[in-house]
Write a protein that holds these residues in place. Structure first.
Motif, short mmCIF file in Angstrom:
data_model
loop_
_atom_site.label_atom_id
_atom_site.label_comp_id
_atom_site.label_asym_id
_atom_site.label_seq_id
_atom_site.Cartn_x
_atom_site.Cartn_y
_atom_site.Cartn_z
N LYS A 155 29.08 36.53 44.86
CA LYS A 155 27.82 37.22 45.11
C LYS A 155 27.88 38.65 44.59
CE LYS A 155 24.62 38.46 48.78
NZ LYS A 155 24.37 38.49 50.22
N ILE A 156 28.97 39.34 44.90
CA ILE A 156 29.15 40.72 44.43
C ILE A 156 29.21 40.76 42.91
CG2 ILE A 156 30.80 42.64 44.38
CD1 ILE A 156 31.45 41.89 47.33
N PHE A 157 29.90 39.80 42.32
CA PHE A 157 29.99 39.73 40.86
C PHE A 157 28.60 39.61 40.24
CE2 PHE A 157 30.34 37.51 36.82
CZ PHE A 157 31.33 38.24 36.18
N ARG A 158 27.80 38.70 40.76
CA ARG A 158 26.43 38.50 40.23
C ARG A 158 25.56 39.74 40.42
NH1 ARG A 158 25.46 34.25 43.51
NH2 ARG A 158 27.23 32.88 43.26
N GLN A 159 25.72 40.43 41.52
CA GLN A 159 24.90 41.61 41.80
C GLN A 159 25.33 42.83 41.00
OE1 GLN A 159 25.35 42.12 46.03
NE2 GLN A 159 23.52 40.91 46.49
N LEU A 160 26.62 43.00 40.79
CA LEU A 160 27.13 44.26 40.25
C LEU A 160 27.58 44.23 38.80
CD1 LEU A 160 29.14 45.67 43.27
CD2 LEU A 160 26.85 46.27 42.52
N TYR A 161 27.76 43.05 38.21
CA TYR A 161 28.29 43.01 36.85
C TYR A 161 27.42 43.81 35.89
CZ TYR A 161 30.24 41.63 32.44
OH TYR A 161 30.82 41.68 31.20
N GLU A 162 26.14 43.55 35.89
CA GLU A 162 25.25 44.23 34.93
C GLU A 162 25.18 45.74 35.16
OE1 GLU A 162 20.73 43.85 33.09
OE2 GLU A 162 21.45 42.35 34.50
N ASP A 179 38.06 43.63 33.74
CA ASP A 179 39.37 44.04 34.26
C ASP A 179 39.28 44.51 35.70
OD1 ASP A 179 40.55 43.45 31.83
OD2 ASP A 179 40.72 45.54 31.18
N CYS A 180 38.23 45.25 36.01
CA CYS A 180 38.06 45.75 37.38
C CYS A 180 37.79 44.62 38.35
CB CYS A 180 36.96 46.82 37.43
SG CYS A 180 37.45 48.35 36.62
N PHE A 181 36.96 43.66 37.95
CA PHE A 181 36.72 42.50 38.82
C PHE A 181 38.00 41.69 38.99
CE2 PHE A 181 32.08 43.07 38.31
CZ PHE A 181 31.69 42.85 39.62
N ALA A 182 38.78 41.55 37.93
CA ALA A 182 40.05 40.82 38.04
C ALA A 182 40.99 41.54 39.01
CB ALA A 182 40.69 40.70 36.66
N SER A 183 41.00 42.85 38.95
CA SER A 183 41.82 43.63 39.87
C SER A 183 41.41 43.39 41.32
CB SER A 183 41.70 45.12 39.51
OG SER A 183 42.33 45.92 40.46
N VAL A 184 40.11 43.35 41.55
CA VAL A 184 39.62 43.09 42.90
C VAL A 184 40.05 41.70 43.36
CG1 VAL A 184 37.52 42.65 44.25
CG2 VAL A 184 37.68 44.68 42.84
#
Length: 103
Positions: free
Chosen positions: A11-18, A40-45
């Motif tokens: 959900k966070i990925f879909r909301q914040l990626y763009e 990279d930042c999402f992978a780190s999370v």
């Protein structure tokens, strides 16, 4: 506080990626590099998702994207650090006298 679950991560990925992509793009000016930084930042999370709380992820991601984008830009020579006092060094004596008169 609840830990980050796979569902909340998606959900966070879909909301914040763009928005994060555009944030990185503002710093880097390069689409591919911006995508890489955000990914990279999402992978780190996700690697540390068991230790992270869902409520802190947004702030963490923005800081992570900013720092990585700035580091990348510095490494490519896109950002130049200039001392704040450079403008003061360029003031000649006449300008300085005029400023003193105004004060």
């Amino acid at each position: 506080m609840p830990a980050l679950t796979e569902t909340s991560f998606e959900k966070i990925f879909r909301q914040l990626y763009e928005p994060l992509y555009y944030y990185a793009y503002d710093i880097l000016g390069d689409s591919d590099q911006s995508k890489d930084v955000v990914s990279d930042c999402f992978a780190s999370v996700w690697q540390r998702h068991r230790d992270m709380e869902a409520s802190t992820i947004k702030s963490y991601l923005y800081v992570c994207v900013r720092n990585r984008a700035i580091d990348l830009a510095k490494g490519k020579g896109m950002l130049q650090a200039s001392p704040i006092n450079d403008t003061l060094l360029n003031i000649d004596d006449d300008t300085e006298a005029l400023i003193q008169e105004q004060i």
